[in-house]
Design a protein around this motif. Structure first.
Motif, PDB file in Angstrom:
ATOM      1  N   THR A  28      79.547 -19.825  60.924  1.00 50.93           N
ATOM      2  CA  THR A  28      78.872 -18.083  61.199  1.00 50.93           C
ATOM      3  C   THR A  28      78.953 -16.912  60.185  1.00 50.93           C
ATOM      4  O   THR A  28      78.611 -16.267  61.209  1.00 50.93           O
ATOM      5  CB  THR A  28      79.453 -17.621  62.811  1.00 50.93           C
ATOM      6  N   SER A  30      77.549 -15.748  57.856  1.00 46.50           N
ATOM      7  CA  SER A  30      76.469 -14.955  57.751  1.00 46.50           C
ATOM      8  C   SER A  30      76.489 -14.279  58.867  1.00 46.50           C
ATOM      9  O   SER A  30      75.196 -13.188  58.551  1.00 46.50           O
ATOM     10  CB  SER A  30      75.429 -15.565  57.235  1.00 46.50           C
ATOM     11  N   MET A  31      76.418 -13.914  59.966  1.00 43.71           N
ATOM     12  CA  MET A  31      76.617 -13.320  61.116  1.00 43.71           C
ATOM     13  C   MET A  31      77.509 -12.121  61.132  1.00 43.71           C
ATOM     14  O   MET A  31      77.372 -11.095  62.278  1.00 43.71           O
ATOM     15  CB  MET A  31      76.612 -14.158  62.619  1.00 43.71           C
ATOM     16  N   TYR A  32      78.207 -11.838  60.782  1.00 45.68           N
ATOM     17  CA  TYR A  32      79.115 -11.122  60.255  1.00 45.68           C
ATOM     18  C   TYR A  32      78.854  -9.901  59.210  1.00 45.68           C
ATOM     19  O   TYR A  32      78.516  -9.982  58.143  1.00 45.68           O
ATOM     20  CB  TYR A  32      80.451 -11.508  59.896  1.00 45.68           C
ATOM     21  N   ALA A  33      79.544  -8.704  60.023  1.00 46.92           N
ATOM     22  CA  ALA A  33      79.225  -7.712  59.544  1.00 46.92           C
ATOM     23  C   ALA A  33      80.085  -7.896  57.941  1.00 46.92           C
ATOM     24  O   ALA A  33      81.324  -8.402  58.609  1.00 46.92           O
ATOM     25  CB  ALA A  33      79.490  -6.374  59.847  1.00 46.92           C
ATOM     26  N   SER A  52      75.567  -4.963  56.749  1.00 48.94           N
ATOM     27  CA  SER A  52      75.618  -5.906  58.065  1.00 48.94           C
ATOM     28  C   SER A  52      75.013  -7.345  58.030  1.00 48.94           C
ATOM     29  O   SER A  52      74.657  -7.313  56.273  1.00 48.94           O
ATOM     30  CB  SER A  52      74.030  -4.817  58.426  1.00 48.94           C
ATOM     31  N   TRP A  53      75.200  -8.120  59.095  1.00 52.58           N
ATOM     32  CA  TRP A  53      74.722  -9.667  58.043  1.00 52.58           C
ATOM     33  C   TRP A  53      73.724  -9.666  58.174  1.00 52.58           C
ATOM     34  O   TRP A  53      73.842 -10.652  56.983  1.00 52.58           O
ATOM     35  CB  TRP A  53      74.420 -10.640  59.330  1.00 52.58           C
ATOM     36  N   SER A  54      72.363  -9.103  57.953  1.00 47.69           N
ATOM     37  CA  SER A  54      71.612  -9.707  57.391  1.00 47.69           C
ATOM     38  C   SER A  54      70.669  -9.482  55.420  1.00 47.69           C
ATOM     39  O   SER A  54      70.264  -9.149  55.554  1.00 47.69           O
ATOM     40  CB  SER A  54      70.197  -8.347  58.160  1.00 47.69           C
ATOM     41  N   ARG A  72      74.598  -9.261  49.564  1.00 50.92           N
ATOM     42  CA  ARG A  72      75.206 -10.593  50.267  1.00 50.92           C
ATOM     43  C   ARG A  72      73.895 -11.268  49.769  1.00 50.92           C
ATOM     44  O   ARG A  72      72.480 -11.240  50.546  1.00 50.92           O
ATOM     45  CB  ARG A  72      75.682 -10.376  51.862  1.00 50.92           C
ATOM     46  N   ASN A  74      73.218 -15.004  52.299  1.00 52.38           N
ATOM     47  CA  ASN A  74      73.705 -15.608  53.492  1.00 52.38           C
ATOM     48  C   ASN A  74      73.833 -17.128  52.877  1.00 52.38           C
ATOM     49  O   ASN A  74      74.002 -18.302  53.401  1.00 52.38           O
ATOM     50  CB  ASN A  74      73.062 -15.541  54.073  1.00 52.38           C
ATOM     51  N   ASN A  77      76.454 -18.022  51.264  1.00 49.93           N
ATOM     52  CA  ASN A  77      78.121 -17.235  52.142  1.00 49.93           C
ATOM     53  C   ASN A  77      78.555 -16.911  51.054  1.00 49.93           C
ATOM     54  O   ASN A  77      80.222 -16.202  51.622  1.00 49.93           O
ATOM     55  CB  ASN A  77      78.843 -18.741  52.916  1.00 49.93           C
ATOM     56  N   ALA A  98      85.278  -9.709  56.809  1.00 50.56           N
ATOM     57  CA  ALA A  98      84.608 -10.175  57.549  1.00 50.56           C
ATOM     58  C   ALA A  98      85.063  -9.604  59.476  1.00 50.56           C
ATOM     59  O   ALA A  98      86.686 -10.070  59.510  1.00 50.56           O
ATOM     60  CB  ALA A  98      83.851 -11.277  57.101  1.00 50.56           C
TER      61      ALA A  98
END
Length: 123
Positions: A28, A30-33, A52-54, A72, A74, A77, A98
């Protein structure tokens, strides 16, 4: 759980460039800021940049805006900090962090931290 490992630090002359990388492990991640912080000798840890994660939202400290770029990937990672026009005042240990669901400048909001990488800018 997330593990973070920074790399890319080193010695550079003022006006030069350096790119830091932060490799994150964990499904997970990549889901974190994520954010970059730095700590100079005798100073408190300071927020540098967040993403942000995106990757669709970023935030920068005023001291680095226009010179540093956070990004980033993702799929890999990995988070990057491209540092241009470096100044001696940028000298510090840089930490990748993170954890929060959104970008924040508050270091206590971040759950995971790397070990840091030294950036030294000489004049």
């Amino acid at each position: 759980q997330v593990q973070l490992v920074e790399s890319g630090g080193g010695l550079v002359q003022a006006g030069g460039s350096l790119r830091l990388s932060c490799a994150a492990s964990g499904r997970t991640a990549s889901m974190y800021a994520m954010g970059w912080f730095r700590q100079a000798p005798t100073k408190d840890r300071e927020f540098v940049a967040g993403i942000s994660w995106s990757g669709g939202a970023t935030n920068y400290a005023d001291s680095v805006k226009g010179r540093f770029t956070i990004s980033r990937d993702n799929a890999k990672n990995t988070v990057y900090l491209q540092m241009n026009s470096l100044k001696p005042e940028d000298t510090a240990v840089y930490y990748c962090a993170a954890g929060p669901p959104f970008i924040t400048t508050a270091d206590k909001a971040y759950d995971y931290w790397g070990q840091g990488t030294q950036v030294t800018v000489s004049s």
